[in-house]
Scaffold this active site. Structure first.
Site, PDB file in Angstrom:
ATOM      1  N   GLY A   1      -4.133   8.963 -10.883  1.00  8.92           N
ATOM      2  CA  GLY A   1      -5.243   9.167 -11.812  1.00  8.92           C
ATOM      3  C   GLY A   1      -5.050  10.221 -12.875  1.00  8.92           C
ATOM      4  O   GLY A   1      -5.987  10.529 -13.614  1.00  8.92           O
TER       5      GLY A   1
ATOM      6  N   GLY B   1      -5.407   4.967 -11.157  1.00 11.00           N
ATOM      7  CA  GLY B   1      -6.122   5.441 -12.340  1.00 11.00           C
ATOM      8  C   GLY B   1      -7.209   6.444 -11.999  1.00 11.00           C
ATOM      9  O   GLY B   1      -7.355   6.875 -10.849  1.00 11.00           O
TER      10      GLY B   1
ATOM     11  N   CYS C   1       3.381   0.884  -0.021  1.00  7.84           N
ATOM     12  CA  CYS C   1       2.816  -0.161  -0.872  1.00  7.84           C
ATOM     13  C   CYS C   1       1.845  -1.030  -0.073  1.00  7.84           C
ATOM     14  O   CYS C   1       2.213  -1.587   0.958  1.00  7.84           O
ATOM     15  CB  CYS C   1       3.899  -1.041  -1.472  1.00  7.84           C
ATOM     16  SG  CYS C   1       3.186  -2.308  -2.542  1.00  7.84           S
TER      17      CYS C   1
ATOM     18  N   ASN D   1      -4.305  -3.614  -8.433  1.00  9.60           N
ATOM     19  CA  ASN D   1      -3.146  -4.485  -8.586  1.00  9.60           C
ATOM     20  C   ASN D   1      -2.594  -4.916  -7.247  1.00  9.60           C
ATOM     21  O   ASN D   1      -2.630  -4.177  -6.265  1.00  9.60           O
ATOM     22  CB  ASN D   1      -2.056  -3.795  -9.412  1.00  9.60           C
ATOM     23  CG  ASN D   1      -1.057  -3.041  -8.555  1.00  9.60           C
ATOM     24  OD1 ASN D   1      -0.133  -3.626  -7.983  1.00  9.60           O
ATOM     25  ND2 ASN D   1      -1.253  -1.742  -8.425  1.00  9.60           N
TER      26      ASN D   1
ATOM     27  N   ASN E   1       9.696   3.847  -0.763  1.00  5.60           N
ATOM     28  CA  ASN E   1       8.326   3.376  -0.898  1.00  5.60           C
ATOM     29  C   ASN E   1       7.854   2.944   0.486  1.00  5.60           C
ATOM     30  O   ASN E   1       8.081   1.819   0.906  1.00  5.60           O
ATOM     31  CB  ASN E   1       8.287   2.216  -1.896  1.00  5.60           C
ATOM     32  CG  ASN E   1       6.896   1.656  -2.091  1.00  5.60           C
ATOM     33  OD1 ASN E   1       5.934   2.100  -1.455  1.00  5.60           O
ATOM     34  ND2 ASN E   1       6.780   0.671  -2.965  1.00  5.60           N
TER      35      ASN E   1
END
Lengths: 273, 316
Positions: free
Chosen positions: B241, B214, B126, B67, B123
């Site tokens: 994940g 994931g 990112c 993403n 954060n």
């Protein structure tokens, strides 16, 4: 089949230009489908947008585009042989019942997701389609079922709202002791769907409507399309009356691309740019 | 398992919703909480309104997702309705924030702290913006500066969210601890990676590259949490994940105090939290362990000079 991961590049097999504003692109591809489900359509270098399937057969499907923004104008300009990246199908789809006592209410291009549904419902359904003017009546000759037309300007059919005709039919059935509607399906501007939902709710008629929100992932993780506590791309886009009653954002609030929650009218203005 | 105390707050269980997943309004956060999530996280809040990238922004690859949503945000001072809706909540909320400079982080942090979140997560990891996030998480000096500055202007516990792109994530975690972070959250998405469509001859994501999440990144996440556990004595939120109860057990054994999930919502739905909690409880029961027994259990108890440090680890 289901191609809900990386987009598959499909070539446009055929293109039908219905009017100045509506164009359908057909793809020869066997995609799993329930009426009301959608795909994400990707034009490389431009954008990717959700489109309901407006046609479906075991070997072919179609998406109908209303040319109004940058993406949709480019999509409508595609020719047979051009590539479109497709992911899907996504969403839940309509719940189809076999009763002849059902109504379908379409507003403008809200006709597109309802068309494959109409083809699977009982032919005796009560079918209303409203639009701004006669030019915005999509698929005028497509259905065997009788369709009642309304336009804002009276250029075709009844001058007024779809809910005028729906309310009259509900009343007629009640006055004549005919069976009431078991289900009303609606898709169109959210204000119209809310009016249909409200009208039906008073009469105790269950509704299913298909909502639209700005989407990114299409499969319920990014949160771009949340409407109250429902994720439109995965829990919806079809919601029933029971769910709608618990969604205060229905006909009230939607998120912009930034995630900013704004009044629905501001959202609609942005989407129509 | 009973409730979990984390940095002085009661959580109903040790499961966390990862930032950037679903957290766009108060009602969806409440639903995720009810679906079995102990701590929900608001999508990262930034210093100014930002749309993020055009689509495609999120693609499922089966083994995980890629993403580049691009940090969309209404802007920290355009979220009154959301804070109002969260004011009467009966569940804890973690507010993720980002900025493009230490000053921006401080401005957002100060404002957000006053809105009453239970935790603030910076954060600094990112990968999906050229000017925000990750550059703070790969550089020890920058990580110290932003953590230290934010710590001084907020009145809630501070969590630093780290990137696996750091050359030595243990060192970055230690620097954040020294700068005042109360906990570490690891990992943010890995990579960035790229997926090219060979028919279209172009990267699929509009931003071209994107963070990986994931199941495909779980081994990276487990290794990072393992390294961080050896480097710091503050608690760790381990994620990357995790999709099953056994994945959670593995993450606890690497050293996590809480375990987060994000992409798992794609594969098992919002109720993945209830499901993983049940699977985790069943595993612990079957093995006659408590959660405390397995936290850090994969670390050799007698090896290395830092084994004494582990004994004096603060209870979270």
């Amino acid at each position: 089949m289901i191609v809900d991961q990386k987009p598959v590049m499909l070539t446009v097999a055929e293109k039908t230009v219905h009017t100045d504003v509506y164009t359908t692109l057909f793809f020869d591809f066997a995609i799993d489908f329930r009426p009301g489900q959608f795909v994400m359509a990707w034009l490389p270098g431009i954008d990717e947008k959700p489109y309901s399937l407006s046609y479906h057969s075991p070997t072919r499907f179609g998406i109908t585009i209303e040319a109004k923004g940058l993406f949709s104008r480019r999509a409508a300009d595609l020719s047979p042989g051009d590539f479109v990246g497709i992911r899907g199908p996504f969403g839940n789809g309509f719940d189809i019942i076999s009763s002849p006592h059902v109504a379908v209410v379409a507003g403008g291009c809200g006709m597109a997701p309802l068309a494959p549904l109409v083809e699977r419902l009982h032919p005796d359904l009560f079918f209303v389609h409203g639009a701004r003017t006669r030019e915005f009546i999509l698929f005028p000759d497509r259905f065997a079922a009788n369709r009642h037309i309304t336009t804002d300007d009276g250029s075709l059919g009844h001058k007024g709202m779809v809910t005028d005709l729906l309310a009259a039919e509900i009343r007629r059935r009640s006055d004549q002791g005919a069976p009431p509607f078991d289900r009303v399906y609606a898709c169109g501007p959210e204000v119209m769907m809310h009016a249909v939902f409200t009208l039906c709710d008073v009469q105790g008629i269950p509704c299913q409507v298909s909502l639209e929100r700005y989407m990114r992932c299409g499969f319920g993780v990014c949160g771009a399309c949340v409407c109250s506590d429902q994720v439109v791309c995965r829990d919806g886009p079809v919601f029933d009356s029971k769910q709608l009653k618990k969604m205060p954002d229905f006909n009230r609030t939607a998120l912009l691309k930034s995630g900013h929650a704004v009044p629905l009218s501001d959202y609609v203005t942005w989407r129509c740019q | 398992m009973d409730t979990v105390t984390f940095l002085g707050k009661q959580l109903k269980n040790p499961l966390v919703l990862a930032s950037g997943i679903l957290g766009n309004n108060a009602q969806i956060l409440e639903r995720v909480h009810k679906a079995g999530c102990g701590l929900v996280t608001l999508k990262s809040i930034g210093p100014a309104p930002r749309d993020g990238h055009n689509n495609p922004t999120v693609i499922d690859l089966g083994c995980g997702m890629i993403n580049a949503v691009g940090l969309p945000t209404p802007g920290y001072d355009h979220m009154d309705a959301e804070w109002q809706a969260l004011a009467d909540r009966d569940f804890p909320v973690n507010a993720s924030i980002y900025g493009g400079s230490v000053e921006e982080f401080v401005k957002v942090a100060q404002f957000v702290s006053d809105q009453g979140p239970d935790f603030i997560e910076i954060n600094i990891s990112c990968p999906n913006s050229d000017h925000h996030g990750m550059l703070f998480g790969v550089d020890e000096t920058a990580a110290f500066a932003v953590t230290n500055a934010v710590k001084h202007v907020i009145s809630v516990p501070l969590i630093a969210k780290l990137t696996p792109a750091a050359p030595d994530i243990g060192k970055i975690a230690k620097v954040c601890e020294d700068a005042g972070a109360d906990a570490i959250c690891a990992i943010n998405t890995a990579g960035p990676g790229m997926v090219i469509d060979i028919e279209a001859r172009t990267p699929v994501l509009a931003f071209k590259k994107g963070g990986l999440s994931g199941p495909m990144i779980k081994p990276v996440a487990v290794r990072c949490v393992y390294d961080i556990y050896r480097a710091v004595s503050i608690p760790i939120i381990g994620l990357g994940g995790i999709t099953t109860g056994e994945d959670a057990v593995e993450m606890f054994m690497a050293g996590a105090t809480l375990v987060g999930m994000g992409s798992a919502v794609r594969y098992r739905g919002i109720h993945v939290f209830d499901q993983v909690y049940r699977e985790l409880t069943d595993w612990l029961t079957a093995h006659h362990f408590t959660r405390d027994d397995i936290i850090g259990a994969a670390h050799d108890p007698i090896a290395g000079p830092d084994s004494t440090a582990k004994k004096s680890r603060k209870t979270p």
